[in-house]
Design a protein around this motif. Sequence first.
Motif, PDB file in Angstrom:
ATOM      1  N   GLU A 194      -7.794  -3.910 -11.506  1.00 10.28           N
ATOM      2  CA  GLU A 194      -7.063  -4.651 -10.483  1.00 10.28           C
ATOM      3  C   GLU A 194      -6.774  -6.075 -10.934  1.00 10.28           C
TER       4      GLU A 194
ATOM      5  N   ARG B 180       0.832  -1.208   0.000  1.00  9.47           N
ATOM      6  CA  ARG B 180       0.000   0.000   0.000  1.00  9.47           C
ATOM      7  C   ARG B 180       0.867   1.260   0.000  1.00  9.47           C
TER       8      ARG B 180
ATOM      9  N   THR C  51       2.563   1.886  -3.360  1.00 12.26           N
ATOM     10  CA  THR C  51       1.636   2.399  -4.371  1.00 12.26           C
ATOM     11  C   THR C  51       1.379   3.882  -4.196  1.00 12.26           C
ATOM     12  N   GLU C  52       1.019   4.275  -2.989  1.00  9.58           N
ATOM     13  CA  GLU C  52       0.645   5.680  -2.801  1.00  9.58           C
ATOM     14  C   GLU C  52       1.854   6.606  -2.851  1.00  9.58           C
TER      15      GLU C  52
ATOM     16  N   LEU D 286       1.417  -0.843 -11.518  1.00 12.87           N
ATOM     17  CA  LEU D 286       1.927  -1.742 -10.477  1.00 12.87           C
ATOM     18  C   LEU D 286       1.061  -2.983 -10.399  1.00 12.87           C
ATOM     19  N   TYR D 287       1.691  -4.160 -10.417  1.00  7.57           N
ATOM     20  CA  TYR D 287       0.947  -5.410 -10.314  1.00  7.57           C
ATOM     21  C   TYR D 287       1.889  -6.522  -9.882  1.00  7.57           C
TER      22      TYR D 287
ATOM     23  N   ARG E  57       3.427   6.920  -6.551  1.00  7.63           N
ATOM     24  CA  ARG E  57       2.570   7.694  -7.454  1.00  7.63           C
ATOM     25  C   ARG E  57       2.514   9.161  -7.040  1.00  7.63           C
TER      26      ARG E  57
ATOM     27  N   TYR F  14      -3.293  -1.055  -7.055  1.00 13.34           N
ATOM     28  CA  TYR F  14      -2.418  -1.944  -7.810  1.00 13.34           C
ATOM     29  C   TYR F  14      -3.208  -3.187  -8.218  1.00 13.34           C
TER      30      TYR F  14
ATOM     31  N   GLN G  65      -5.781  -6.420  -2.631  1.00 10.60           N
ATOM     32  CA  GLN G  65      -5.533  -5.238  -3.446  1.00 10.60           C
ATOM     33  C   GLN G  65      -6.787  -4.394  -3.674  1.00 10.60           C
TER      34      GLN G  65
END
Length: 779
Positions: free
Chosen positions: A449, A357, A360-361, A373-374, A364, A399, A394
């Motif tokens: 997702e 988490r 991701t935040e 993102l994955y 970005r 992501y 997720q």
Amino acid sequence: MSKNVINTELMLEVYEGKDLGLTYSVEYSVFKVWAPTAFAVSLVLYETDGNQLNIGFDPSATDSGRIIYMQRQNGGVWQTKLSGDLKGKYYMYRAVFADGNVTEAVDPYATAVSANGLRTAIVDLRRTHPEHWEKDIAPPLQHPADAVIYELHVRDFSSHESSGMYYKGKFKAFTEFGLRDSEGNAIGIDHLVELGITHVHLMPVFDFQTVDELSVMKRGSSIEHTDYNWGYDPQHYNVPEGSYSTDPTDPGLRIREFKEMVQALHSRGISVIMDVVYNHTYTVEKGPFEPLVPDYFYRRDYLGRLSNGSGVGNELATERPMVRKYIKDSLSYWATEYHIDGFRFDLMGLMDSVTMREITEELRLEVNPNLLLYGEPWTGGDSPLATKTLKGVQRGKGYAVFNDNFRSAIKGDSDGWGRGFITGEYGKEGDIAAGIKGAIHEFTDSPVESVNYVTAHDNLNLWDKVLTVQGGFQDAVSRANPYVNVDLENILNNETVRRSLLANGIILTSQGIPFLHAGDELLRSKFGDHNSYRSGDTINAIRWNMKSEFKLVFQYYKGLIELRRTHPAFRLHGRHEIERSLEFLRCDGGIVSYLLRNHAGGDLWNNITVIFNANNDRVKLSLPEASNGWNVVVDHTRAGTEAFRKVAGSEVEIEGLSMMVLYDECGKPAPRSKIIEVHYERPDGRYQGWNLWVWDTGIQDGQCDFRYMEDGRAVARIEVLPDTDSIGYILRLNDWEEKDGDGDRFIDCSKDDMLIKVMVIDRDQENDGISDDHLQLTS
């Protein structure tokens, strides 16, 4: 190791600075390393790279180095500053522990190393930039649904003799433009452009351990299979792999050539995704962490043994603060220094959900709002980690995860005779339908997702899987020539070809993010090898001569990608948009058909019917009513965006093992959506963890992240239906840990403005009762 020791590890000092490793300038260099349990730490400065004859892995055999004692700072960091220009030299850290143990190791934050990673190299990163690097810009990605991902191994791309490339097996092969085969077909990077993919997903390109960089010959030469590996064995996380460089003994050259590769792909409209492996290292004792911070970076079970959720003997303890920091710093470095556009996380199940988490935040918000993102939402074995990032974790977090439910429903098992929808198994139609909808009624909140795929580098590739189910690879002839039963004069009527096209035809017309394994469009075979991670070029190399032989297959893939790119109905953005626009017509008896209706997603086509027939025989199906009949753009003979025949009446006949896409009429749709921009201001400047919870958008409700900074404020973009009068929102910290303001709030969007800007300002953060201004600005 006891549980008490483990608990002590978790309490080690934490350093929050962004300057670990080497900070180089011509005037001086600063070295910082986190080693909180060391009794003393020294910098050892070397003139040589450690690869002299007979040295092996003993870097001090002939070059004792200059020892500089480091000073301990707050946060468990050791530091020293040396005057002068040290470019061209090498260094190591030497740590002494209370028990008398002495270790010497490469800087865990190394950004350059000698060949085979024996010593940390000092380079001026500014001098590694290719010409015009400062003007390198990633291709725009308006929405994750627009992506078409192509998974590729750097060496496979160019190592075959039919590639015609000079830089075989190297990063620089991607800079070779204008290559053609004997029949004029584009190959290499021009092939990727022609195919229409948006992102190249590069299998590991960081420095890995199992290829001897000095044994891999330089540019223009043949490459032997004895030094081949996929690269899932990390050595130095922040350094490009040396075997892909034209000269691995030059620490700066591999960096420059990696950047040239990225620049070349960007210049042709293709973004770059890195496959990253932060779940384990190749070894512990000789890994990048253990010598300097023993027993901290690796997860252990309740008995104190190294846990093995990766299946290779260890797993990183991502939940620990300095491991989490290392991963975030590493990703930020690649995205910033190398202009990387996205990351795929190997065995993401072994990474704790908080780390994912925050990755991701923060990436970005601070680096690139459009990062893709994955990862793999599973592990390779049992792990004591309680907060695994598995399917469903997720939801709403920004992501995506690989959709193995969809994969298995389409093809069956990954390595054996097990069947799926396209390989002859009835009863999979419902699972296919769930995947087509982006798994929004399974484990996702949003279709983006879900990364939809049939095969990847692991297991049998697509051609070999289909052939295995059909009973192929039973003799020496079929193993030597997997295409022995293909009539080159009638390719698209071959059963194996049809099943393969049907498989990825489903992927490319489903909601979510499509993912293709390199060479599927050329009917690539690995001759039945289901785990070719070290099988060499003979098995793994892409054979570019296959393009001319299977040109019709390539054109079919190209047409499907063009269809997806041109028509937003196949790229819906949210759960509510899918539920409103997608209706299944039939899901039984080897048939799945559905309707995308009423200019779905703002499409030019009014209604679109998609049919998949996994039966061997032709089938007649009823079509929805259409006043002027149905236009066919995809069937068993071709795929694209232009209608090549018309179906009148209420029935259509579809060939066995094929798909069909039809539309009724073309017209100007209403605008797809309008955008609300929320600009959020906090006087303390701390935006980590804050997000919006939105509803009544008509497209995608739920969590909406702030994606970038503007004028010191965090900005989120909310997509809403054009006729929406009002939406509701709440400002919250993470998952309802805290709310900013009391009660629900609403934004008036009843006007015709297509862009609405809203300012939210936190006026009082010192009191528990937070008071805010909510200002609607001019669009």
